[in-house]
Scaffold this active site. Structure first.
Site, PDB file in Angstrom:
ATOM      1  N   LYS A   1     -11.014  -9.709  11.694  1.00  0.00           N
ATOM      2  CA  LYS A   1     -10.915 -10.239  10.339  1.00  0.00           C
ATOM      3  C   LYS A   1     -12.050 -11.230  10.121  1.00  0.00           C
ATOM      4  O   LYS A   1     -12.376 -12.015  11.029  1.00  0.00           O
ATOM      5  CB  LYS A   1      -9.549 -10.943  10.181  1.00  0.00           C
ATOM      6  CG  LYS A   1      -9.274 -11.463   8.776  1.00  0.00           C
ATOM      7  CD  LYS A   1      -7.843 -11.997   8.656  1.00  0.00           C
ATOM      8  CE  LYS A   1      -7.539 -12.495   7.252  1.00  0.00           C
ATOM      9  NZ  LYS A   1      -6.131 -12.936   7.095  1.00  0.00           N
TER      10      LYS A   1
ATOM     11  N   SER B   1      -3.444 -11.230   3.206  1.00  0.00           N
ATOM     12  CA  SER B   1      -4.883 -11.248   3.177  1.00  0.00           C
ATOM     13  C   SER B   1      -5.566 -10.336   4.195  1.00  0.00           C
ATOM     14  O   SER B   1      -6.693  -9.907   3.975  1.00  0.00           O
ATOM     15  CB  SER B   1      -5.373 -12.679   3.388  1.00  0.00           C
ATOM     16  OG  SER B   1      -5.045 -13.126   4.682  1.00  0.00           O
TER      17      SER B   1
ATOM     18  N   SER C   1       0.329 -12.850   5.754  1.00  0.00           N
ATOM     19  CA  SER C   1      -0.937 -12.132   5.650  1.00  0.00           C
ATOM     20  C   SER C   1      -1.190 -11.066   6.705  1.00  0.00           C
ATOM     21  O   SER C   1      -2.136 -10.297   6.593  1.00  0.00           O
ATOM     22  CB  SER C   1      -2.103 -13.134   5.670  1.00  0.00           C
ATOM     23  OG  SER C   1      -2.271 -13.685   4.386  1.00  0.00           O
TER      24      SER C   1
END
Lengths: 95, 482, 493
Positions: free
Chosen positions: C79, C159, C183
């Site tokens: 990420k 996210s 997330s």
């Protein structure tokens, strides 16, 4: 309490943001909406309840007083938008 | 009582000090970079100090220990639970956009400092001591339109020591600051160097009509010497009195003291009302201290200035004043205590506060870099005591010691300054003088005793000061009686 | 030949160990799949050269009998919130769009040290603020599961939406995610994969761009419970550079997958069954309950009365912390800069230009709730209610071993639907995930069923502090009994 455009302007200044009038209007409405929704917390009885700051039930991890870091001036400057002679450079501050 | 005379009333001062003391430690409070002063720009800086993304603080144990030590030195309550908060504001030398400090739960609570002023001894309350991180430095004179940022100081541990608004005169504030400095230096928790900024002072001053309630608090930022603190208080208090006397009001604001113009003026950067939005720092956990830890630090505390002063009076027989002067700085008392080993303390004290301080002040030196070592000064006093040299010669020897750093015995030997104690030689000298001044001998014998002093002077002069005056007196009496 | 991009990490690890495949082959297969999958916009920065070098090094180690273990040679994605040395790290923002760290986050370093191959940095909502990847400066990622017309119009969630999309589409075998209020779990549910937010403090936060420090937690996302267990074992661990990371040993998670949960008590919190609940989600939840019952677990009805307050508490605390954490992006040291006449002008120009609307909105809210006169009413009150929420969990875990709940209130939403939602409506997507975030307990989401529209729906298994083992154990049983082995239609090449 209403989160109006004047509040937005004050808060934006504290947070160093430059909002146009249009943005101020937009964000005032949205943040006000969020704050109204958050109002439901007022119905919770929190008398005598200690604020929960961290879920970690340990205490601060301390380190020994030893110099283990530093001398990375080049690394520090690598991504800087403006630097000179190993200093970060910013618009002149007045006092 | 210190007051300012106005037309309408006498005005009284209410003063509080916030003193920032840089902690003596090897590394910074939340990072492993060196806390040492004076390195090349941005070299004593880690990614944590420059607040790079994802960087996290980890607490340096030494900063806790130093804070506790200082708290104990301030006779203060040590808080077994303390915590860190973020103080949020933007500034170029504050990379995180917040300073890690302790608002809600400081590590040290209430304490006090004893101060001694011309109006007597007073106890000034300490409100709290909290641990925080220092900011970096901005340099404004390297470019016409730019400021340069050096983060070497960013993240160095600071103790902010906040007094109660207990002081009533510039003198008291000055003494508080001197005493505080003496304490942290004695403890080895801060070097107290106001020139280099390792100790910095913000002054809160307000005035009120004698006996009335306080009006407005005003802060004067960053005053960097004891003298300037006293000046700033006086100037700011007088300014406030003038404003009030003329029917004006004093705004609550932060001002800057300008020692060059002798005035205070509002700080531009503080014009906007600040809202620091303190909240507990979620990157750090509470600090819990055990009784054992605190007691262990208490047991290791060195003797503090106040206790030392009392001991000097009681055990060494010094006057209050001498004891106070000799304990105001840990280096001085350390010097003094080394110098008195095997010597008369009162005599050593006179030499330290007289010739030594005189010489050091004249040459811009301190006891730590004095060319006359404590041991040598003690030895000098010893040479007087055992009759090797006279007090007068000793002054001469001291001057040479200061120039050369040599031991006094060596100087006495080299320069042949040793006091004459060969009675035969002295007697011979006296006989010569007496025979050359038969008229005066006759006068003495007729009862004019005062002339003896004249003879002693002649003997000293003829011997180049090397004759022990007591011995000279004794032998003179003997010869006159013959 | 083996279909290299459908393999689980555990399967690939076996094949690598037996030298039936090489890391170079495995990596090449994923790199070419990434090319085909670029329509998904899962990656912000691709690092194919680095990946090939990592793979070659891994193969060399293996040839020399020096393999680092199960993850050696496995291609993964990180990420873009994890700082990676010499690889641009943007937090999906404009303000960090040129930032190339000189350091590596602890978690990605742990993965690197285990021999993983890094394919690149995957998309996220800007500074992890959002549940859709719509707030990314680099554009939204698409869910590889298509709508009824076979189009990529759905959000992968967020996210960690880039991570979820990439894992679901077979562009990587596993990915790091991070979870502040859901997330990892919500995008896992939207994309039909598995992800775990471990106990707060289990993984180091050092080197991860901070959103809300008291909530942020790293975690793995992959296509099986076992793969997540393998990854977490490597990612987790005490880090003396993070004061909030916890100094307890990391157990062997894989060995917790015993397949036997007989007698385990599973709590079903009644407050999660909300009015007007999505029917598909309710059905899958019921299915999950039945599966566990069939496996011999004891189902216990529990009550967690403060559940409904979790969302507003979360938004106050997260935004307050974020407003402070994001102050460092000021145009001085490593961000973009927009010049100004004074220092304050430069700050304002830089920050207004560099942050997207959602970030600005949260900074405004967070700044406000911390400001003088409002701090106690908002922030302190939220922290008090946070304690009540944490106590709900503590109380529940006095009687149950784990809790089963939905991961998200709906299947993946379409971008078109989201465009018309006001902020509060979008925040409601975190309703099931924020309570466990606030309590700091571990929670794993895994796909258990499908919606009537053919989209995956996940459930969450929530455990006690530091009891990821029970979470993995229960999840593993549910995974096997649910038999969810669907992959989205392979992206059109």
């Amino acid at each position: 309490m209403a989160f109006n455009e004047e509040t937005v302007a004050n808060v934006a200044n504290l947070a160093r943001l430059n909002l146009t009038d249009e943005q101020k209007q937009k964000f005032a409405g949205e943040v006000d909406g969020i704050l109204n929704w958050v109002e439901q917390l007022q119905e919770v009885n929190v008398d005598g309840i200690e604020p929960l700051i961290s879920v970690t039930e340990q205490t601060e991890a301390i380190r020994a007083d030893v110099v283990t870091d530093g001398n990375i001036q080049a690394d520090l400057m690598k991504n800087a938008p403006e630097s000179a002679h190993g200093f970060y450079v910013v618009p002149k501050m007045v006092e | 009582m210190y007051t300012i005379k106005g037309n309408t009333s006498d005005w009284e001062l209410v003063i509080g000090l916030e003193v920032h003391c840089q902690i003596i430690s090897k590394a910074k409070v939340f990072s492993g970079a060196s806390a040492e002063f004076g390195a090349e720009q941005n070299t004593h800086v880690s990614l944590v100090d420059a607040a790079f993304p994802g960087m996290l603080p980890v607490l340096n144990e030494e900063c806790i220990r130093q804070s506790v030590k200082t708290g104990l030195g301030l006779n203060a309550k040590i808080n077994k639970y303390s915590r860190f908060d973020r103080k949020n504001y933007f500034y170029a030398d504050l990379p995180q956009g917040y300073q890690i400090s302790q608002l809600y739960y400081p590590i040290v609570g209430e304490g006090f400092i004893e101060v001694h002023t011309s109006e007597g001894d007073r106890r000034i309350g300490v409100e709290r001591l909290h641990l925080e991180q220092d900011a970096g430095k901005s340099i404004h004179d390297m470019h016409p339109s730019k400021s340069f940022i050096d983060l070497n100081r960013s993240g160095v541990g600071l103790m902010e020591i906040v007094s109660k608004p207990d002081m009533r005169s510039p003198e008291e504030a000055g003494e508080y600051l001197r005493q505080l400095r003496a304490i942290v230096r004695a403890l080895g928790t801060c070097d107290g160097n106001m020139d280099e900024g390792s100790m910095r002072c913000d002054v809160n001053v307000s005035v009120r009509k004698v006996g009335k309630t306080i009006l407005r608090d005003r802060e004067v930022k960053n005053v960097n010497s004891v003298r300037f603190v006293m000046q700033a208080i006086e100037i700011e208090a007088n300014r406030q009195v003038e404003v009030y006397e003329n029917g004006g009001t004093v705004r609550q604001e932060t001002r800057l003291f300008d020692p060059n113009n002798g005035e205070t003026r509002p700080m531009r950067s503080k014009e906007n009302a600040h809202d620091y939005r303190y909240f507990p720092d979620p990157d750090l956990l509470p600090v819990i201290l055990t009784d054992e830890y605190i007691e262990q630090i208490r047991a290791s505390l060195p003797e503090l200035p106040e206790a030392k002063k009392k001991r000097y009076v009681a055990e060494l027989g010094l006057t209050d004043y001498d004891a106070h002067v000799l304990t105001l700085d840990v280096e001085t008392s350390r010097y003094f205590e080394e110098a008195i080993i095997g010597q008369d303390a009162k005599k050593v004290a006179n030499w330290v506060m007289g010739d030594l301080f005189g010489y050091l002040n004249k040459n811009g030196l301190t006891v730590s870099n004095s060319p006359v070592s404590a041991k040598n000064l003690g030895a000098l006093v010893g040479l007087i005591a055992d009759g090797t040299i006279s007090g007068k010669i000793a002054k001469e020897v001291f001057e040479i010691m200061a120039e050369t750093g040599k031991e006094p015995a060596v100087i006495v030997e080299e320069k042949g300054l040793k006091q004459e104690s060969d009675t035969g030689a002295i007697e011979k000298l006296i006989e010569e003088i007496l025979s050359a001044n038969q008229d005066k001998v006759a006068e003495i014998k007729a009862g004019k005793d005062k002339l003896k002093g004249w003879f002693v002077g002649q003997i000293m002069k003829a011997s180049g000061g090397k004759v022990n005056p007591a011995l000279a007196n004794q032998l003179l009496d003997k010869k006159l009686a013959e | 030949m083996t279909d290299l991009i459908n393999l689980h990490i555990s399967e690939a690890a076996d094949l690598l160990a037996k030298k039936e495949i090489s890391s170079v082959e495995l990596t090449q297969a994923h790199l070419s799949e990434m090319e085909k999958g670029c329509v998904l916009n899962a990656f912000i920065t691709e690092t194919p050269e680095r990946a090939m070098a990592d793979a070659e090094a891994s193969d060399k180690r293996r040839a020399n009998g020096e393999s680092f273990g199960a993850l050696d040679g496995i291609p993964i994605a990180n990420k873009d919130l994890y700082c990676t040395k010499d690889v641009r790290t943007t937090a999906a923002s404009k303000i960090l769009s040129k930032f190339v760290p000189t350091y590596e986050s602890t978690v990605t370093q742990n993965l690197k040290d285990a021999g993983t191959v890094m394919l690149g940095k995957v998309n996220t909502d800007q500074f992890a603020m959002g549940g859709s990847t719509r707030t990314s400066y680099f554009g939204e990622s698409k869910n590889p599961w298509t709508d009824a017309n076979g189009e990529y119009t759905l959000t992968p969630g967020g996210s960690s939406g880039g991570s979820a999309a990439a894992v679901a589409a077979g562009l990587c075998m596993g990915a790091t995610g991070s979870d502040t209020g859901g997330s990892i779990r919500q995008p896992a549910s939207f994309c039909g994969i598995t992800g775990i937010k471990p106990t707060y403090g289990r993984c180091s936060r050092w080197g991860i761009v901070a959103f809300a420090s008291s909530l942020d937690q790293a975690g793995p996302m992959a296509r099986s419970v076992k793969d997540c267990a393998i990854m977490l074992e490597t990612m987790a661990g005490y880090d003396k550079k993070d004061s909030t990371s916890v100094n307890t040993p990391v157990p062997n998670y894989v060995s917790a997958l015993t397949g036997d949960i007989r007698g385990k008590k599973i709590g079903i919190p009644k407050e999660y069954r909300m009015d007007g609940m999505n029917e598909d989600v309710a059905k899958v939840w019921d299915k999950g309950i039945q599966l566990l019952k069939d496996a011999g677990a004891e189902i216990v009805d529990i009550s967690m009365p403060h559940t409904k307050y979790a969302l507003p508490v979360y938004y106050i605390i997260a935004c307050a912390e974020a407003s402070s954490n994001l102050s460092r992006y000021d145009g001085v040291r490593y961000t973009t800069r927009v010049e100004g006449a004074t220092l304050d002008d430069m700050y304002k120009n830089t920050r207004t230009d560099g942050f997207g609307d959602e970030v600005i909105r949260r900074i405004l809210l967070g700044t406000f709730v911390l400001s003088a006169g409002f701090y106690d009413a908002y922030y302190t009150r939220a922290q008090r209610v946070r304690r009540l929420i944490a106590e709900d969990f503590k109380k529940a875990f006095e009687t149950v071993d784990a809790i089963l709940a939905p991961a998200a209130p709906t299947p993946a939403l379409s971008f078109a639907d989201m465009a018309n939602m006001d902020p509060v409506s979008t925040y409601l997507g975190d309703v099931f995930t924020t309570p466990s975030s606030l309590a700091g307990v571990p929670s794993l989401a895994l796909p258990v069923g499908m919606s009537s529209g053919g989209l995956p729906i996940g459930l969450q298994i929530i455990g006690k502090h530091f009891d990821e083992n029970t979470v993995f154990q229960v999840a593993d049983v549910m995974e096997k009994s649910a038999g969810f082995n669907l992959m989205p239609h392979r992206v059109k090449g």
